[in-house]
Design a protein around this motif. Sequence first.
Motif, PDB file in Angstrom:
ATOM      1  N   PRO A 179      39.823  43.281  38.073  1.00  0.00           N
ATOM      2  CA  PRO A 179      39.250  43.992  39.152  1.00  0.00           C
ATOM      3  C   PRO A 179      38.685  43.203  40.293  1.00  0.00           C
ATOM      4  O   PRO A 179      37.823  42.128  40.063  1.00  0.00           O
ATOM      5  N   ASP A 180      38.753  43.573  41.387  1.00  0.00           N
ATOM      6  CA  ASP A 180      37.980  43.063  42.493  1.00  0.00           C
ATOM      7  C   ASP A 180      36.462  43.291  42.576  1.00  0.00           C
ATOM      8  O   ASP A 180      35.850  44.405  42.160  1.00  0.00           O
ATOM      9  N   THR A 181      35.691  42.256  42.702  1.00  0.00           N
ATOM     10  CA  THR A 181      34.265  42.559  42.540  1.00  0.00           C
ATOM     11  C   THR A 181      33.533  43.440  43.692  1.00  0.00           C
ATOM     12  O   THR A 181      32.479  43.711  43.763  1.00  0.00           O
ATOM     13  N   ILE A 182      34.255  43.338  44.754  1.00  0.00           N
ATOM     14  CA  ILE A 182      33.851  44.016  46.101  1.00  0.00           C
ATOM     15  C   ILE A 182      34.460  45.406  46.061  1.00  0.00           C
ATOM     16  O   ILE A 182      33.494  46.266  46.459  1.00  0.00           O
ATOM     17  N   THR A 183      35.727  45.533  46.234  1.00  0.00           N
ATOM     18  CA  THR A 183      36.600  46.656  46.633  1.00  0.00           C
ATOM     19  C   THR A 183      36.493  47.490  45.228  1.00  0.00           C
ATOM     20  O   THR A 183      37.382  46.787  44.201  1.00  0.00           O
ATOM     21  N   PRO A 184      35.976  48.541  44.983  1.00  0.00           N
ATOM     22  CA  PRO A 184      36.520  49.625  44.000  1.00  0.00           C
ATOM     23  C   PRO A 184      37.902  50.044  43.834  1.00  0.00           C
ATOM     24  O   PRO A 184      38.543  50.023  44.999  1.00  0.00           O
ATOM     25  N   ASN A 185      38.569  50.316  42.697  1.00  0.00           N
ATOM     26  CA  ASN A 185      39.929  50.556  42.374  1.00  0.00           C
ATOM     27  C   ASN A 185      40.741  49.951  42.919  1.00  0.00           C
ATOM     28  O   ASN A 185      41.994  50.138  43.509  1.00  0.00           O
ATOM     29  N   GLN A 186      40.694  48.264  42.896  1.00  0.00           N
ATOM     30  CA  GLN A 186      41.473  47.380  43.449  1.00  0.00           C
ATOM     31  C   GLN A 186      41.587  46.265  42.446  1.00  0.00           C
ATOM     32  O   GLN A 186      40.489  45.942  41.966  1.00  0.00           O
TER      33      GLN A 186
END
Length: 324
Positions: free
Chosen positions: A57-64
């Motif tokens: 999971p991307d730590t900055i952009t959710p659901n990415q």
Amino acid sequence: SIQGIDFTGRTDFRHKLLRRYILFKKGDLIVYDNYNATNKNLSSLGTFKFADIDFKPDTITPNQLNVNINLLSGKSKTFQAEVDVVSTSTNFIGPAIVLSHTNHNLLHGGEQLTFKLGGSIEGWLKATDAGKTLGNYNYEINNTDELNIPRFLLINQALFPPHFIPYTNFTLQFRLEKQVQYYDMSVFRTSFGYRWNENNIKYHELNVADISFQHLFQTTHTFDSLILKNSLLKRSFEDQFIIGSNYTYRYSLPQTDPRRIKTAFTGTIDVAGNTLYAIQKLLGIKVNPIDSTYHVFGTIFSQYTKFTLDFRSYLSVGRSDKIA
């Protein structure tokens, strides 16, 4: 960064070419087919010893999700030696050896260049009525050089499915055969073509140019007397060029297919000499007055069109049993 993919670490594979085999794009949904095809592509190149695709999971952009592909390069060059005992249906038996050297990443794009050198000695012993033993021996030396490029050359690769790696093939072969009691013969062959999978069940192979030359350069009196009695046998041993093309289509259901009745089909069309014949007719070149045939470089060339069809059907009667 190439098309949204960041490459880190040290690798001998050109990043621009490597990007072709990765089916993930920035902003796309994660699709299992793309994951499976990417993993299969990277593993089948023969350049990497290990390929692992990891999602985090991307730590900055959710659901990415971020896709990490870990690659471990294998040996760029390998050498193999194979020793075997050859036994034929004509009661010839003897040792054979094959030496091969492969460069798995010739131009840093997954190109595989293979050199093979082989040889064999076969003997046949037969007892005569007088109780004596006659010896007949065969010697053969052969060489095969093959270059496999994991992409199409001279063809737009975007016209074909991206889930399978297409190949451009170059082949060069030479064989020297000595039948001690009969003849010495050499055979040369070179080809250029393509092979690719349309999907999991459909396979195509196209040899755009397939050229071979057979030369009989020494015979014995025993062999000469045999071919004089058989015109078809004599014709098959004459010096000749085969200049043509061939195409093979294969349809085969995978083992995982749930259907009880599975079918497999292979069809090949082999065309030789027709284009060369048409060119010589247009140029007004006349046939050889001695044997009424057309020649190229002073040698007869073969002209034919051949179809080969193979259809099979299998009935599954258990987990591992089949009736063909």
